[in-house]
Scaffold this active site. Structure first.
Site, PDB file in Angstrom:
ATOM      1  N   LYS A  53      29.478   3.114  24.552  1.00 20.64           N
ATOM      2  CA  LYS A  53      28.750   2.545  23.415  1.00 20.64           C
ATOM      3  C   LYS A  53      28.964   3.410  22.163  1.00 20.64           C
ATOM      4  CE  LYS A  53      25.465   0.278  26.436  1.00 20.64           C
ATOM      5  NZ  LYS A  53      24.142   0.167  27.039  1.00 20.64           N
ATOM      6  N   GLN A  65      18.890   3.620  27.196  1.00 16.61           N
ATOM      7  CA  GLN A  65      19.713   3.222  28.341  1.00 16.61           C
ATOM      8  C   GLN A  65      18.838   3.078  29.587  1.00 16.61           C
ATOM      9  OE1 GLN A  65      22.865   2.294  28.159  1.00 16.61           O
ATOM     10  NE2 GLN A  65      23.096   1.944  30.337  1.00 16.61           N
ATOM     11  N   ASP A  92      19.223  -4.221  21.876  1.00 11.76           N
ATOM     12  CA  ASP A  92      19.490  -4.715  23.229  1.00 11.76           C
ATOM     13  C   ASP A  92      18.917  -6.120  23.434  1.00 11.76           C
ATOM     14  OD1 ASP A  92      20.969  -3.126  25.052  1.00 11.76           O
ATOM     15  OD2 ASP A  92      19.350  -1.642  25.130  1.00 11.76           O
TER      16      ASP A  92
HETATM   17  N1  GUN Z   1      21.690  -0.688  31.629  1.00  8.56           N
HETATM   18  C1  GUN Z   1      22.562  -1.607  32.111  1.00  8.56           C
HETATM   19  N2  GUN Z   1      22.886  -2.488  31.148  1.00  8.56           N
HETATM   20  C2  GUN Z   1      22.220  -2.125  30.036  1.00  8.56           C
HETATM   21  C3  GUN Z   1      22.165  -2.646  28.710  1.00  8.56           C
HETATM   22  O1  GUN Z   1      22.783  -3.646  28.343  1.00  8.56           O
HETATM   23  N3  GUN Z   1      21.361  -1.950  27.851  1.00  8.56           N
HETATM   24  C4  GUN Z   1      20.634  -0.871  28.223  1.00  8.56           C
HETATM   25  N4  GUN Z   1      19.856  -0.288  27.308  1.00  8.56           N
HETATM   26  N5  GUN Z   1      20.664  -0.361  29.447  1.00  8.56           N
HETATM   27  C5  GUN Z   1      21.458  -0.993  30.337  1.00  8.56           C
END
Ligand code: GUN
Length: 280
Positions: free
Chosen positions: A52, A96, A119
């Site tokens: 990311k 996350q 998100d």
């Molecule tokens: N953990 C697995 N997929 C995601 C996601 O798309 N966003 C976040 N914040 N955590 C995750």
């Protein structure tokens, strides 16, 4: 032979479009900033978080990194989110998941300012999606819509079956396909005669987390198959929820793993980061 839906190249196309927009915003004096919070050092989460941050760098978004210890308390995390909510120079906040067991994930998600919730997990954004109002949309389902559209798959009027009912993928995916005028079914672990249901699908989207579970007996001839799973096979190789070799002979188009849905999630996160500037 099925057409391969290439998430890597479609996500690159989207990221290049976003880089241009980020450049225009920068010229207008706006540096878009994403705060990324990771609690603990789960290796898979670290890979996702690093990807990311790399995505941010690629398109010209500033990322702020908060790496908190596994034993960080819920109140400490909430205090950090409160601080970031109040900062005018922070546009997006990403925590996350999964969080360590002693932290209440729902409480943390609800603490994020909905206009910074890139998100799309905050109940306000989920509710907005449900009633067709503007807001952030969960990145993986939003990415799948882009994959379908940019591959020339028409959605309106099609039978779409989504296998899996998670808050992050299955449920928002159903709402997005409905918004695109598909006829939508959500199937799950308690569905009776699953094969009969999945075989109705013109578009089959699979998000169950079970390596190679979907074989050709689950798929209608000519269907489009989207595989959200990322698993390790017994030999340690990355594989999806769909048995690719078995299914590719019967479907009209399919996403590979890796290189299908995965890269789209990050592209849509970056898209949401730029959108946040309009919402704030
Ligand atoms: N953990 C697995 N997929 C995601 C996601 O798309 N966003 C976040 N914040 N955590 C995750």
């Amino acid at each position: 032979m099925a057409k391969l839906i290439d998430g890597k190249s479609i996500s690159k196309q989207i990221k290049d479009e976003l880089a241009q927009r980020a450049g225009e915003l920068a010229k207008a004096g706006c540096t878009v900033t994403l705060a990324v919070i990771q609690v603990g050092s789960d290796p898979a989460s670290t890979v996702y978080v690093n990807n990311k941050k790399k995505g941010c760098e690629y398109i010209g978004i500033r990322s702020l990194s908060y790496e908190l210890a596994q034993e960080t308390g819920e109140e400490e995390l909430l205090a950090l989110i409160g601080e970031l909510n109040g900062r005018g120079d922070v546009n997006g906040i990403l925590v996350q998941l999964p969080l360590p067991g002693h932290i209440d994930e729902d409480r943390v998600i609800r603490a994020i300012d909905p206009t910074k919730d890139v998100d799309g997990f905050h109940p306000q954004n989920v509710g907005a999606l449900c009633i067709g109002q503007p807001g952030f949309v969960s990145c993986t389902p939003a990415g799948i819509i882009q994959l379908l559209k940019r591959s020339g798959v028409s959605i309106a009027g099609k039978e779409c079956v989504i296998l899996g009912r998670s808050n992050i993928v299955g449920k928002p995916m159903a709402l997005l396909m409905l918004r695109e005028n598909a006829t939508v079914t959500i199937a799950h672990s308690r569905t009776t005669d699953l094969k009969e249901v999945t075989k109705r699908a013109d578009i089959l989207i699979v998000a169950v987390g079970k390596p190679k579970m979907i074989t050709r007996e689950y798929v209608k001839e000519g269907a489009v198959v989207i595989d959200v799973g990322i698993n390790r096979s017994e030999t340690g190789k990355l594989c999806g929820d769909v048995d690719f070799e078995d299914v590719e002979g019967i479907c009209s188009a399919i996403t590979p793993v890796p290189g299908g849905v995965g890269p789209m999630t990050i592209a849509m996160l970056l898209h949401n980061c730029l959108e946040s500037v309009n919402l704030q």
